[in-house]
Design a protein around this motif. Structure first.
Motif, PDB file in Angstrom:
ATOM      1  N   GLY A   1       0.816  -1.210   0.000  1.00  0.00           N
ATOM      2  CA  GLY A   1       0.000   0.000   0.000  1.00  0.00           C
ATOM      3  C   GLY A   1       0.844   1.253   0.000  1.00  0.00           C
ATOM      4  O   GLY A   1       2.080   1.201   0.101  1.00  0.00           O
ATOM      5  N   PRO A   2       0.215   2.417  -0.105  1.00  0.00           N
ATOM      6  CA  PRO A   2       0.941   3.687  -0.100  1.00  0.00           C
ATOM      7  C   PRO A   2       1.776   3.868   1.169  1.00  0.00           C
ATOM      8  O   PRO A   2       1.371   3.446   2.260  1.00  0.00           O
ATOM      9  CB  PRO A   2      -0.192   4.738  -0.157  1.00  0.00           C
ATOM     10  CG  PRO A   2      -1.348   4.019  -0.779  1.00  0.00           C
ATOM     11  CD  PRO A   2      -1.236   2.603  -0.301  1.00  0.00           C
ATOM     12  N   VAL A   3       2.924   4.497   1.021  1.00  0.00           N
ATOM     13  CA  VAL A   3       3.841   4.676   2.148  1.00  0.00           C
ATOM     14  C   VAL A   3       3.171   5.432   3.286  1.00  0.00           C
ATOM     15  O   VAL A   3       3.376   5.125   4.467  1.00  0.00           O
ATOM     16  CB  VAL A   3       5.115   5.422   1.677  1.00  0.00           C
ATOM     17  CG1 VAL A   3       6.012   5.732   2.876  1.00  0.00           C
ATOM     18  CG2 VAL A   3       5.860   4.594   0.656  1.00  0.00           C
ATOM     19  N   GLY A   4       2.333   6.415   2.938  1.00  0.00           N
ATOM     20  CA  GLY A   4       1.673   7.215   3.973  1.00  0.00           C
ATOM     21  C   GLY A   4       0.767   6.398   4.875  1.00  0.00           C
ATOM     22  O   GLY A   4       0.552   6.759   6.042  1.00  0.00           O
ATOM     23  N   ASP A   5       0.240   5.289   4.350  1.00  0.00           N
ATOM     24  CA  ASP A   5      -0.640   4.430   5.140  1.00  0.00           C
ATOM     25  C   ASP A   5       0.102   3.667   6.221  1.00  0.00           C
ATOM     26  O   ASP A   5      -0.525   3.136   7.163  1.00  0.00           O
ATOM     27  CB  ASP A   5      -1.380   3.420   4.238  1.00  0.00           C
ATOM     28  CG  ASP A   5      -2.389   4.093   3.340  1.00  0.00           C
ATOM     29  OD1 ASP A   5      -2.560   5.324   3.429  1.00  0.00           O
ATOM     30  OD2 ASP A   5      -3.004   3.374   2.525  1.00  0.00           O
ATOM     31  N   LEU A   6       1.412   3.541   6.084  1.00  0.00           N
ATOM     32  CA  LEU A   6       2.209   2.745   7.021  1.00  0.00           C
ATOM     33  C   LEU A   6       2.637   3.524   8.248  1.00  0.00           C
ATOM     34  O   LEU A   6       3.165   2.946   9.194  1.00  0.00           O
ATOM     35  CB  LEU A   6       3.454   2.200   6.301  1.00  0.00           C
ATOM     36  CG  LEU A   6       3.191   1.413   5.001  1.00  0.00           C
ATOM     37  CD1 LEU A   6       4.505   0.881   4.434  1.00  0.00           C
ATOM     38  CD2 LEU A   6       2.210   0.268   5.235  1.00  0.00           C
ATOM     39  N   LYS A   7       2.391   4.842   8.252  1.00  0.00           N
ATOM     40  CA  LYS A   7       2.751   5.653   9.411  1.00  0.00           C
ATOM     41  C   LYS A   7       1.839   5.313  10.583  1.00  0.00           C
ATOM     42  O   LYS A   7       0.669   4.979  10.397  1.00  0.00           O
ATOM     43  CB  LYS A   7       2.632   7.137   9.068  1.00  0.00           C
ATOM     44  CG  LYS A   7       3.581   7.597   7.970  1.00  0.00           C
ATOM     45  CD  LYS A   7       3.364   9.081   7.666  1.00  0.00           C
ATOM     46  CE  LYS A   7       4.295   9.556   6.554  1.00  0.00           C
ATOM     47  NZ  LYS A   7       4.066  10.972   6.221  1.00  0.00           N
ATOM     48  N   PRO A   8       2.346   5.412  11.803  1.00  0.00           N
ATOM     49  CA  PRO A   8       1.513   5.117  12.977  1.00  0.00           C
ATOM     50  C   PRO A   8       0.325   6.065  13.056  1.00  0.00           C
ATOM     51  O   PRO A   8       0.407   7.216  12.627  1.00  0.00           O
ATOM     52  CB  PRO A   8       2.472   5.309  14.166  1.00  0.00           C
ATOM     53  CG  PRO A   8       3.843   5.187  13.575  1.00  0.00           C
ATOM     54  CD  PRO A   8       3.745   5.716  12.166  1.00  0.00           C
ATOM     55  N   TRP A   9      -0.764   5.546  13.624  1.00  0.00           N
ATOM     56  CA  TRP A   9      -1.931   6.399  13.838  1.00  0.00           C
ATOM     57  C   TRP A   9      -2.062   6.757  15.302  1.00  0.00           C
ATOM     58  O   TRP A   9      -1.916   5.888  16.164  1.00  0.00           O
ATOM     59  CB  TRP A   9      -3.203   5.648  13.384  1.00  0.00           C
ATOM     60  CG  TRP A   9      -4.457   6.443  13.650  1.00  0.00           C
ATOM     61  CD1 TRP A   9      -4.898   7.549  12.967  1.00  0.00           C
ATOM     62  CD2 TRP A   9      -5.414   6.207  14.681  1.00  0.00           C
ATOM     63  NE1 TRP A   9      -6.064   8.025  13.500  1.00  0.00           N
ATOM     64  CE2 TRP A   9      -6.412   7.218  14.573  1.00  0.00           C
ATOM     65  CE3 TRP A   9      -5.549   5.275  15.701  1.00  0.00           C
ATOM     66  CZ2 TRP A   9      -7.518   7.311  15.428  1.00  0.00           C
ATOM     67  CZ3 TRP A   9      -6.638   5.336  16.552  1.00  0.00           C
ATOM     68  CH2 TRP A   9      -7.601   6.346  16.415  1.00  0.00           C
TER      69      TRP A   9
END
Length: 425
Positions: free
Chosen positions: A417-425
């Protein structure tokens, strides 16, 4: 001569649609509809499916998540309770007290993760989906770390509500939704979503398509006298162009709404406008046909409103997959018009025989039809909550060879998936 014929058709239909003897009021969950029109039950399996009782046919385990995934989000913005995506909130509340809920995960057929991914709203009330993938990933990481049930199937016996415009693709613009695709971690789960379009990357096999949320109490407050004639032939209120997001035109609604305006803005049979009057619900009850064209997505609350108020929905959205299509016979209660045929809409509608129109109205007047489109509080037998459970029950028993993984087997790619989706929430 053609115009005179059309006007005469309008007068005739308006008379016929209001000339029925009075009947007892119909109860539709929290909504009591007092239209005086006779009803007709759907024959065969469709009517039987609508009346199915899911209790005793499945058990659902509801994960207890930290409140930051649901309750705290709602506390920040109570508007989430009334917008068209609110089904994710009310489904959670319903399941907590439902007879299908089990507190023993070992006996569960399905697992539900209550994440409110659409409750991040702009000042004008539109959901921002940009944090949703990270939020969903975080919730899945949590349940996979604290319970063994996700890992044994990688979500194949789990279901999620994803009522965004394009479901688990998590974007409101189709091109970007297609580019994103469904969140990789949800590829094996069953998705319960408002978006439905055949042969589309944002609708995976096995998904359950549901109606958008429309407030039952609000519609109840706008019911009009039962003998009010349906004197409007075609009714629509909404955008025809979205200049802010589609300044050149033609992309929004694939040009279908623009075609409605350009061809019928001066036609006396068409009551269409961008203005949204306070009498909107009342006007729908005075109309014979209600346009339900696609916008940015193929679905909208107009479909629910049309069914509830007995206005025959004119569905203009090629390849749309409609709510509970295995239970509701949309071909019998609505009229489907291809997007390319919008310029001929007047001819199409005035050519429908009166007896066909009257039968569609009788079917629409059936309480079970209306009930299936609503998420009432409290829940009622046959409502949309129960139709979701019926859909899940019809998927049982699970095919163990496809649902449960072998020891050490992995299918999902947690870094896709997109790299931005892998950032912690």
């Amino acid at each position: 001569m053609k115009m005179l014929t059309n006007i005469w058709t309008l007068i005739l239909l308006g008379f016929l649609c209001s000339a029925f003897p009075s009947m007892e009021p119909m109860r539709t969950g929290a909504l009591k509809l007092h239209r005086s029109q006779p009803t007709e039950r759907i024959s065969g399996s469709a009517g039987d499916v609508l009346d199915d009782d899911p209790v005793g046919r499945l058990k659902v385990f509801v994960y207890e998540l930290p409140s930051k995934y649901n309750k705290k989000i709602l506390q920040k913005d109570q508007r989430c309770l009334t917008h068209m995506f609110a089904a994710e909130i009310f489904m959670h509340r319903f399941l907590l007290s439902s007879a299908v809920r089990t507190l023993n995960p070992e006996e569960a057929d399905w697992f539900y993760t209550p994440v409110y991914t659409t409750c991040d709203l702009t000042p004008n009330g539109l959901p921002l989906p940009f944090k949703s993938p990270r939020m969903m990933r975080s919730a899945i990481q949590l349940i996979s770390s604290n319970w063994p049930y996700w890992n044994r199937s990688e979500g194949a016996d789990h279901f999620f509500l994803v009522p965004h415009d394009f479901g688990a693709c998590f974007h409101y613009q189709e091109e970007k939704a297609i580019e994103r695709g469904i969140l990789p971690l949800l590829q094996r789960a069953t998705l319960v979503q408002t978006f439905g379009q055949r042969n589309h990357v944002c609708l995976k096999d096995g998904s359950i398509t549901i109606p958008p949320y429309a407030p039952p109490q609000k519609m109840q407050a706008h019911l009009i006298h039962e003998k009010t004639p349906r004197s409007i032939f075609v009714y629509f209120r909404g955008l025809f162009y979205d200049v802010g997001n589609d300044p050149e035109g033609g992309y929004y609604a694939r040009g279908a709404r623009a075609a409605v305006w350009e061809n019928f803005k001066d036609n006396p049979l068409f009551d269409i406008s961008t203005e949204h009057p306070t009498t909107y619900y009342e006007d729908m009850q005075r109309a014979i046909f209600c346009l339900c064209p696609l916008g940015w997505a193929p679905w909208s609350p107009r479909l629910v409103e049309a069914v509830i108020f007995g206005c025959i929905p004119i569905i203009i959205a090629d390849d749309i997959v409609l709510p509970f299509a295995d239970a509701i016979p949309w071909e019998d209660i609505g009229v489907f018009v291809d997007e390319k045929d919008v310029p001929n809409l007047d001819t199409i509608l005035t050519s429908i025989p009166v007896e066909v129109i009257l039968r569609k109205q009788r079917l629409l007047a059936n309480p079970s039809m209306k009930q299936a489109m609503l998420f009432p509080q409290p829940a009622q037998s046959g409502d949309a909550f129960h139709q979701v459970l019926n859909g899940l029950a019809r998927k049982l028993p699970h095919d163990r060879s496809n649902v449960y993984l072998k020891p050490g087997q992995k299918i999902l790619n947690w870094t896709a998936g997109p790299v931005g989706d892998l950032k912690p929430w």
